[in-house]
Design a protein around this motif. Sequence first.
Motif, PDB file in Angstrom:
ATOM      1  N   ILE B 460       0.845  -1.203   0.000  1.00 59.33           N
ATOM      2  CA  ILE B 460       0.000   0.000   0.000  1.00 59.33           C
ATOM      3  C   ILE B 460       0.874   1.246   0.000  1.00 59.33           C
ATOM      4  O   ILE B 460       0.729   2.144  -0.830  1.00 59.33           O
ATOM      5  N   LEU B 461       1.805   1.261   0.957  1.00 56.00           N
ATOM      6  CA  LEU B 461       2.594   2.480   1.151  1.00 56.00           C
ATOM      7  C   LEU B 461       3.507   2.735  -0.034  1.00 56.00           C
ATOM      8  O   LEU B 461       3.691   3.886  -0.453  1.00 56.00           O
ATOM      9  N   ALA B 462       4.061   1.663  -0.590  1.00 54.85           N
ATOM     10  CA  ALA B 462       4.959   1.848  -1.730  1.00 54.85           C
ATOM     11  C   ALA B 462       4.187   2.437  -2.905  1.00 54.85           C
ATOM     12  O   ALA B 462       4.665   3.345  -3.588  1.00 54.85           O
ATOM     13  N   THR B 463       2.946   1.941  -3.118  1.00 53.34           N
ATOM     14  CA  THR B 463       2.146   2.494  -4.207  1.00 53.34           C
ATOM     15  C   THR B 463       1.915   3.985  -3.996  1.00 53.34           C
ATOM     16  O   THR B 463       2.074   4.799  -4.915  1.00 53.34           O
ATOM     17  N   MET B 464       1.520   4.324  -2.759  1.00 55.08           N
ATOM     18  CA  MET B 464       1.263   5.731  -2.468  1.00 55.08           C
ATOM     19  C   MET B 464       2.527   6.551  -2.664  1.00 55.08           C
ATOM     20  O   MET B 464       2.490   7.667  -3.194  1.00 55.08           O
ATOM     21  N   ALA B 465       3.674   6.001  -2.234  1.00 52.35           N
ATOM     22  CA  ALA B 465       4.931   6.741  -2.337  1.00 52.35           C
ATOM     23  C   ALA B 465       5.298   6.967  -3.799  1.00 52.35           C
ATOM     24  O   ALA B 465       5.747   8.062  -4.174  1.00 52.35           O
ATOM     25  N   VAL B 466       5.093   5.945  -4.609  1.00 51.67           N
ATOM     26  CA  VAL B 466       5.436   6.088  -6.029  1.00 51.67           C
ATOM     27  C   VAL B 466       4.578   7.186  -6.660  1.00 51.67           C
ATOM     28  O   VAL B 466       5.091   8.059  -7.382  1.00 51.67           O
ATOM     29  N   VAL B 467       3.280   7.166  -6.351  1.00 45.88           N
ATOM     30  CA  VAL B 467       2.405   8.193  -6.920  1.00 45.88           C
ATOM     31  C   VAL B 467       2.830   9.569  -6.427  1.00 45.88           C
ATOM     32  O   VAL B 467       2.866  10.545  -7.193  1.00 45.88           O
ATOM     33  N   THR B 468       3.164   9.652  -5.144  1.00 44.16           N
ATOM     34  CA  THR B 468       3.603  10.934  -4.584  1.00 44.16           C
ATOM     35  C   THR B 468       4.803  11.469  -5.343  1.00 44.16           C
ATOM     36  O   THR B 468       4.842  12.644  -5.753  1.00 44.16           O
TER      37      THR B 468
END
Lengths: 487, 530
Positions: B460-468
């Motif tokens: 979850i967090l990696a996806t959010m970080a990539v989008v960020t």
Amino acid sequence: MLPRAIDIQRVLPELIWCGFGVLLMLVQPFVRNRHFLSFLALLGSLAGTAASVFALIHGGPGFYGLVQSDSFSFFFRLLVGTVAFLVLLAAGPYLDRERLPIPEFYALLFFATAGMGVLASAQELLTAFIGLEMSSISSYILAGYRRDSLKSSESAMKYFLLGSFATAFFLYGIALVYGATGTTMLDKMAGADTTSTLLKLGLAMILIGLGFKVAAAPFQVWTPDVYEGAPTPVTALFSAGPKAAAFALLLRIFATVPAATKFWFWAFWMLAVLTMFVGNLGALVQTNIKRLLAYSSIAHAGYILVAFAAVTTMTSNSDVGAAPAYAAVLFYLLSYALVKLGAFTVVSQLGGAGEKNLSLDDYAGLSQRQPFVAAMLSVYLLSLLGLPVTAGFFGKFYIFKAAVNSHLLWLAVLMAINSVIGAYYYLRVIVVMYMREPSAEAAALAPVQFPVGVNLALLITFAGTILFGVYPNPVINFILQPNLLGH
Amino acid sequence: MLHGGHLLSVLIFFPAVGALALMLLRGDDHKFIRSIAMIVSTAEFLFSLILLRGVPVGATGYQLEEFAKWISAPPINYHLGVDGISMFLVLLTTFLTPISVLASWSSIQNRVKEFFVMLLLLEVGVVGVFFSLDLFLFFLFWEVMLIPMALLIGIWGHERRVYAAVKFVLYTMTGSILMLVGIIWLYNATGTFDLPAIQQTLANGLLVLAPRTEMLLFLAFFLAFAIKVPLFPLHTWLPDAHVEAPTAGSVMLAGVLLKLGTYGMMRFCLPLFPEASHRAARWVAVLAIIGIIYGALVSMVQPNLKKLVAYSSVSHLGFVVLGIFAFHNISMQGAVYQMLAHGISTGALFLLVGMLYDRRHTFEISEFGGLSTPMPKLAAFFLFVALSSLGLPMLNGFVGEFLILLGTYQRHWGWASWAALGVILSACYLLWSYQRVFFGEITVEKNRTLPDASAREKWILATMAVVTLWMGIGSVFITRRTAAATQTVMDQVEPQRAYEARARSRTKPLTKTDSSQSSRTISIERLGIR
């Protein structure tokens, strides 16, 4: 002198309802089979309702103008006939459960329905009075139908005393109007002198009499007690049928007597505001579901009165016709009747033997005990609240539209505020059902069985609520037709 | 005009079909239910990516329109359409929904089926709001969305959930019912609920609203949107709703629902009531700036981590409102960008706070401290997200705030300087809280043995970080596609300028001048309010 055949045809629904009422009384000493009686009653209500189509086809004034069989009365006959049918469906199991005699109940229901039909099609004040009395007297008895219950007797007594007082007002009003205009025929009053004090006084009295019937504040005091004490199927009938019929008569007076529309605007403005606030504020503190719904029905009478205030300005203001406001009232009454019938039917079943479980606490955790019932009741409540995808939303929308159309912006805003107050107590019930953990007693309640008849009634009301919430076109097109009132 | 097929309808109702399927499901296999919800929401996201092809870069007006008659009287139509602004907001919604499903994987244990049904129904409402081009339809979806959100808070929330849910509904409803009155009033004046048709009527000068009427209508709409945003001083429902909502509820609430307010301002308030918007702009800006600073200051002193994030939303959304009401194309673009960026970074913050809650069942900052030792990965993600939220260059928060401040400065340097204070304050409260939660000595013994991020959480967090990160670097991808839409809003709110621009290039004849309809002025006096 015998009535002409065409006259008979134009009051055929009422005749059939009355006939079946008499028939039920006559056969009841000889027939012990409850199912047969129920079947007969259902048949009667359907036959009467179907006959309203017949009356529409052969429409026109009947009995030299005493009644008017037009699209307007067709709509209301259909409405009260459906109400009677649904109440019958739900009442059978209820009467079995409470061990109450069946045939008298059905007969009284038929007489009340016939009275409402007369009220909705009357074009003459004394005929309207007869209709009012037919429906009222049957209602008084029905309210006290659980004779061994103190509350039910109290309900009947209160309803009777206050009701006959209101009927007296109505009758006195008729007398004064007759004195002022020399006629009791509504369509002959069109040219009446609008400044006559006698006429104004008479109209005010009529308004008081009907205000009582529709539970408009300040004539609403009987409502919570009567609704609470009456057997729940009867409460369902009260909230849907007589109210619709009384509103129908008011609308017809509006449409045919210009003096009334001029004179009644401020009366309706104030009645609407008062009724909305009394109903909604009263409902906020209720812990008994029947009382809560009773106050809610006062509030809804207030919303309908908003549309009435809109009717008055529209008819006096010729550049916009009053049709949208009429349509608003009619649609609201339809959606409201469906929803209230559904809600009270659920309440009646969940009440259990002797109607013991009516407190909000008994509804705690209902979503886990009976998820479908809880979901259904939630939809009814959301429709009362006026949320989209339910019929109640369009009802409210059309009233808002009528009010804004007539430039009654303040009234619309006050109604908006009331809707929000209303949201609180409807949500409270949903909150209790879905979010509150049941108390030990509530948790111990066994899931209530829903018999076939009740399920059918619920299915019809539920389907109607959703259907008219998504696709109101057929109803709206019908009630927006230009010759709704046949003259 | 109507060659888009039915993509928009499919996008609206596909989650509803999923919800229906879940509802009819008899069994109570939690894993199966979650998987269905995950598949439906992921498929929805993939479908929504088609929008990127459907909305050409630089195209003005609405794309992929769908039109069908619905209700005969009054004429209400099923009219959908999408432009640069709504497209990205829908993408944000469809992106955050599977994330929310994933975030609720193990934290939701009772009434699992109902939970995911509500989540999917919420998505239906939100996507419907963004696509609606008919005021009535818009209102319908706007109201429909209320119930699933209230139930999400009220059933699966924390201790004071019922209070928060009811407060949320009553606040929103107050605004929206008045908006309904406004919508009907507008219908009375124009004879249609169709947004493009109303805009056309107003832009052509076929209908001129008297100033007072326009202001009242503006306020009727604005109040509903301001409550949703929420603009100071209407924000008091937000901390309650956020703190009591389950993690997924908070993510959807902060990530998407708040944007409905700012989206509404952009789509309805400005284009329909340009004069009133101009007159109100000063007051709105003041409220927005108060919100920016007040939200930041309250965040600073919050002992409750989730409330801190909630108040930071008040502050960040203040930026968006300021950007909208600065009436500058750059700040308007910034506002759109900030809406998206806030959805991602605040969504991620709520996810992280939720993960901490799953471990310790508390939001109190004083209960934490020194958490970077037992859970370095979570700490790293938290820092990354906090930095993006406070507007570090190269990350998404920076782009939005920078554009807003840039545009606002050119209109009114005073507003920009006050608002810039908010940027500084956001660095203060985020870093300070980060320090208190993750650095220092471990004060509570339980914290020593907390597990670090699980594989699911890392995903979850990696996806959010990539989008960020991608939004911080590849911001042009988005701004290029929103530019035309924000410019349209600007043209509508500043018709004078647009008119001059048109006068300069008299190549195109004016579209359809209806001679049968003469210009009419609806004044409040004529309406004769009683």
